[in-house]
Scaffold this motif. Structure first.
Motif, PDB file in Angstrom:
ATOM      1  N   GLN A  56      -8.445  -2.809 -16.345  1.00  0.00           N
ATOM      2  CA  GLN A  56      -7.139  -3.574 -16.195  1.00  0.00           C
ATOM      3  C   GLN A  56      -6.899  -4.399 -17.674  1.00  0.00           C
ATOM      4  N   ASP A  57      -7.854  -4.661 -18.352  1.00  0.00           N
ATOM      5  CA  ASP A  57      -7.773  -5.489 -19.569  1.00  0.00           C
ATOM      6  C   ASP A  57      -7.100  -4.426 -20.744  1.00  0.00           C
ATOM      7  N   LEU A  58      -6.797  -3.236 -20.455  1.00  0.00           N
ATOM      8  CA  LEU A  58      -6.270  -2.204 -21.314  1.00  0.00           C
ATOM      9  C   LEU A  58      -4.794  -2.143 -21.321  1.00  0.00           C
ATOM     10  N   HIS A  59      -4.219  -2.813 -19.965  1.00  0.00           N
ATOM     11  CA  HIS A  59      -2.663  -2.714 -19.848  1.00  0.00           C
ATOM     12  C   HIS A  59      -2.433  -3.656 -18.719  1.00  0.00           C
ATOM     13  N   LYS A  60      -1.317  -4.468 -19.146  1.00  0.00           N
ATOM     14  CA  LYS A  60      -1.004  -5.365 -17.995  1.00  0.00           C
ATOM     15  C   LYS A  60      -0.345  -5.000 -16.741  1.00  0.00           C
ATOM     16  N   ARG A  61      -0.057  -3.670 -16.896  1.00  0.00           N
ATOM     17  CA  ARG A  61       0.480  -2.991 -15.559  1.00  0.00           C
ATOM     18  C   ARG A  61      -0.276  -1.685 -14.964  1.00  0.00           C
ATOM     19  N   LEU A  62      -1.820  -2.122 -15.300  1.00  0.00           N
ATOM     20  CA  LEU A  62      -2.887  -1.142 -14.842  1.00  0.00           C
ATOM     21  C   LEU A  62      -3.140  -1.715 -13.406  1.00  0.00           C
ATOM     22  N   VAL A  63      -2.999  -0.846 -12.255  1.00  0.00           N
ATOM     23  CA  VAL A  63      -3.316  -1.566 -11.071  1.00  0.00           C
ATOM     24  C   VAL A  63      -4.411  -0.429 -10.582  1.00  0.00           C
ATOM     25  N   LEU A  64      -5.181  -0.988  -9.724  1.00  0.00           N
ATOM     26  CA  LEU A  64      -6.308  -0.164  -9.026  1.00  0.00           C
ATOM     27  C   LEU A  64      -5.934  -0.244  -7.613  1.00  0.00           C
ATOM     28  N   VAL A  65      -5.817   0.841  -7.076  1.00  0.00           N
ATOM     29  CA  VAL A  65      -5.112   0.721  -5.618  1.00  0.00           C
ATOM     30  C   VAL A  65      -6.382   1.770  -4.727  1.00  0.00           C
ATOM     31  N   GLU A  66      -6.577   1.060  -3.673  1.00  0.00           N
ATOM     32  CA  GLU A  66      -7.636   1.979  -2.412  1.00  0.00           C
ATOM     33  C   GLU A  66      -6.498   2.474  -1.517  1.00  0.00           C
ATOM     34  N   MET A  67      -6.396   3.759  -1.467  1.00  0.00           N
ATOM     35  CA  MET A  67      -5.719   4.462  -0.472  1.00  0.00           C
ATOM     36  C   MET A  67      -6.545   4.715   0.829  1.00  0.00           C
ATOM     37  N   GLY A  68      -6.204   4.122   1.837  1.00  0.00           N
ATOM     38  CA  GLY A  68      -6.911   4.381   3.008  1.00  0.00           C
ATOM     39  C   GLY A  68      -8.406   4.128   2.906  1.00  0.00           C
ATOM     40  N   GLY A  69      -9.340   4.564   3.942  1.00  0.00           N
ATOM     41  CA  GLY A  69     -10.526   4.764   3.797  1.00  0.00           C
ATOM     42  C   GLY A  69     -11.187   6.040   4.129  1.00  0.00           C
ATOM     43  N   ILE A  70     -12.501   6.138   4.435  1.00  0.00           N
ATOM     44  CA  ILE A  70     -13.034   7.377   4.499  1.00  0.00           C
ATOM     45  C   ILE A  70     -12.793   8.171   5.619  1.00  0.00           C
ATOM     46  N   GLY A  71     -12.164   7.619   6.630  1.00  0.00           N
ATOM     47  CA  GLY A  71     -11.445   8.368   7.951  1.00  0.00           C
ATOM     48  C   GLY A  71     -10.192   8.770   8.212  1.00  0.00           C
ATOM     49  N   ASN A  72      -9.561   8.370   6.766  1.00  0.00           N
ATOM     50  CA  ASN A  72      -8.076   8.856   7.049  1.00  0.00           C
ATOM     51  C   ASN A  72      -7.845  10.146   6.702  1.00  0.00           C
ATOM     52  N   ASP A  73      -6.908  10.743   7.516  1.00  0.00           N
ATOM     53  CA  ASP A  73      -6.647  12.333   6.848  1.00  0.00           C
ATOM     54  C   ASP A  73      -5.399  12.490   6.112  1.00  0.00           C
ATOM     55  N   GLU A  74      -5.285  13.821   5.855  1.00  0.00           N
ATOM     56  CA  GLU A  74      -4.222  13.978   4.795  1.00  0.00           C
ATOM     57  C   GLU A  74      -2.824  13.521   5.187  1.00  0.00           C
ATOM     58  N   ALA A  75      -2.486  13.601   6.469  1.00  0.00           N
ATOM     59  CA  ALA A  75      -0.985  13.304   6.990  1.00  0.00           C
ATOM     60  C   ALA A  75      -0.640  11.654   6.623  1.00  0.00           C
ATOM     61  N   GLU A  76      -1.770  10.969   6.998  1.00  0.00           N
ATOM     62  CA  GLU A  76      -1.694   9.600   6.779  1.00  0.00           C
ATOM     63  C   GLU A  76      -1.638   9.139   5.329  1.00  0.00           C
ATOM     64  N   LEU A  77      -2.463   9.927   4.460  1.00  0.00           N
ATOM     65  CA  LEU A  77      -2.395   9.555   3.010  1.00  0.00           C
ATOM     66  C   LEU A  77      -1.295  10.228   2.502  1.00  0.00           C
ATOM     67  N   ASN A  78      -0.614  11.166   2.858  1.00  0.00           N
ATOM     68  CA  ASN A  78       0.602  11.585   2.410  1.00  0.00           C
ATOM     69  C   ASN A  78       1.814  10.691   2.682  1.00  0.00           C
ATOM     70  N   ARG A  79       1.743  10.165   4.008  1.00  0.00           N
ATOM     71  CA  ARG A  79       2.905   9.157   4.193  1.00  0.00           C
ATOM     72  C   ARG A  79       2.788   8.003   3.413  1.00  0.00           C
ATOM     73  N   THR A  80       1.435   7.510   3.358  1.00  0.00           N
ATOM     74  CA  THR A  80       1.425   6.229   2.497  1.00  0.00           C
ATOM     75  C   THR A  80       1.703   6.504   0.948  1.00  0.00           C
ATOM     76  N   SER A  81       1.312   7.738   0.271  1.00  0.00           N
ATOM     77  CA  SER A  81       1.898   7.934  -0.998  1.00  0.00           C
ATOM     78  C   SER A  81       3.533   8.000  -1.196  1.00  0.00           C
ATOM     79  N   ALA A  82       4.019   8.443  -0.352  1.00  0.00           N
ATOM     80  CA  ALA A  82       5.438   8.141  -0.227  1.00  0.00           C
ATOM     81  C   ALA A  82       5.832   6.992  -0.247  1.00  0.00           C
ATOM     82  N   VAL A  83       5.373   6.122   0.454  1.00  0.00           N
ATOM     83  CA  VAL A  83       5.614   4.751   0.527  1.00  0.00           C
ATOM     84  C   VAL A  83       5.343   3.948  -0.802  1.00  0.00           C
ATOM     85  N   LEU A  84       4.075   4.258  -1.471  1.00  0.00           N
ATOM     86  CA  LEU A  84       3.593   3.535  -2.514  1.00  0.00           C
ATOM     87  C   LEU A  84       4.545   3.904  -3.633  1.00  0.00           C
ATOM     88  N   ALA A  85       5.092   5.358  -3.890  1.00  0.00           N
ATOM     89  CA  ALA A  85       5.721   5.827  -4.911  1.00  0.00           C
ATOM     90  C   ALA A  85       7.325   5.131  -5.021  1.00  0.00           C
TER      91      ALA A  85
END
Length: 272
Positions: A227-256
């Motif tokens: 993150q020292d390379l850019h002031k707008r570099l963010v590290l985001v953890e999307m869900g956990g090991i047990g989340n399925d594709e549909a749950e991740l897709n919905r969250t991707s839409a909200v994040l975007a």
């Protein structure tokens, strides 16, 4: 007379079956086509963008990559090859990058991906896992040298099970998001500020979709996460090991959507 009765009996039987068939068709619609509504009421498929043109023109660019490229989700690996795994050479978080790119582009951000499997490169060279950020660093530096990006997102997943990384809102399940900020560099507050703004936007869209920021610094941790390379570099953890594709897709839409709204309101496009 018998023929007439037979015809009527057939018609009644078909009318009886029709609602059952209709319900069955509805049930068999795959979960991956869950929808997220936009401000103007349009419905956007979380997995497949149904609009041909971006909803918003922002004149901004995003960069995506996954430092831990082979991080995986158990429901997705199970569906892929019948194996439950948290790391996978094919069905991994790099595929989620493509989904997020589609959602970002729908929200008006031209998006590039560093399409490098860093984990595979490290395995070939015998580089230990904790050096992942060092291996990814030159690729990120090169991308930033070539293009002036407005946001850079390093995509990860948490190691927690689904019961600790999933929320339900209005009848739909979403993978929760955690932003990680490394404090061992001079401008970490700028990275933290952007993460907080993104969280606020996401929470407005889906309450409790984010968790508290994870702040890391000091001995035993990376402390920078590039993150020292850019002031707008963010590290985001999307869900956990047990989340399925549909749950991740919905969250991707909200994040975007949150990324687009935040950049437009807080960091207006550069004048040419």
């Amino acid at each position: 007379m018998k023929k007439s009765l037979k015809i009527w009996s057939t018609l009644i039987f078909l009318l009886f079956l029709f609602p059952i068939v209709l319900v069955q068709i509805q049930v068999e619609i795959p979960e991956e086509i869950a929808v997220v509504s936009s401000d103007d009421g349009k419905l956007v498929y979380a997995g497949n963008i149904i609009e041909q043109e971006p909803e918003v023109q922002t004149e901004m660019r995003a960069l995506l990559y996954a430092t831990h490229s082979q991080e995986a989700f158990e429901p997705i690996t199970l569906k892929h090859d019948g194996k439950i795994a948290v790391y996978h050479e094919e069905a991994n978080i790099m595929n989620l990058s493509e989904t997020i790119r589609s959602q970002l582009e729908f929200n008006g951000l031209e998006t590039d991906i560093i399409d490098v499997d860093f984990t595979a490169e490290m395995n070939k060279a015998g580089i230990p896992f904790h050096k992942s950020y060092d291996v990814a660093r030159p690729y990120v530096q090169k991308a930033l040298k070539d293009t002036d990006y407005d946001i850079i997102i390093d995509i990860h997943r948490d190691s927690l099970n689904a019961d600790r990384t999933t929320i339900t809102y209005e009848g739909e399940k979403f993978a929760q998001v955690v932003f990680v900020v490394g404090g061992d560099h001079a401008n970490f507050k700028l990275n933290q500020e952007l993460a907080e703004k993104l969280m606020a936007r996401m929470e407005k869209e889906v309450p409790n979709i984010t968790k508290s920021i994870v702040f890391k610094s000091g001995h035993g941790v990376d402390g920078k996460y590039n993150q020292d390379l850019h002031k707008r570099l963010v590290l985001v953890e999307m869900g956990g090991i047990g989340n399925d594709e549909a749950e991740l897709n919905r969250t991707s839409a909200v994040l975007a959507k949150a990324v687009s709204q935040t950049l437009l309101s807080e960091y207006p496009p550069k004048t040419k």
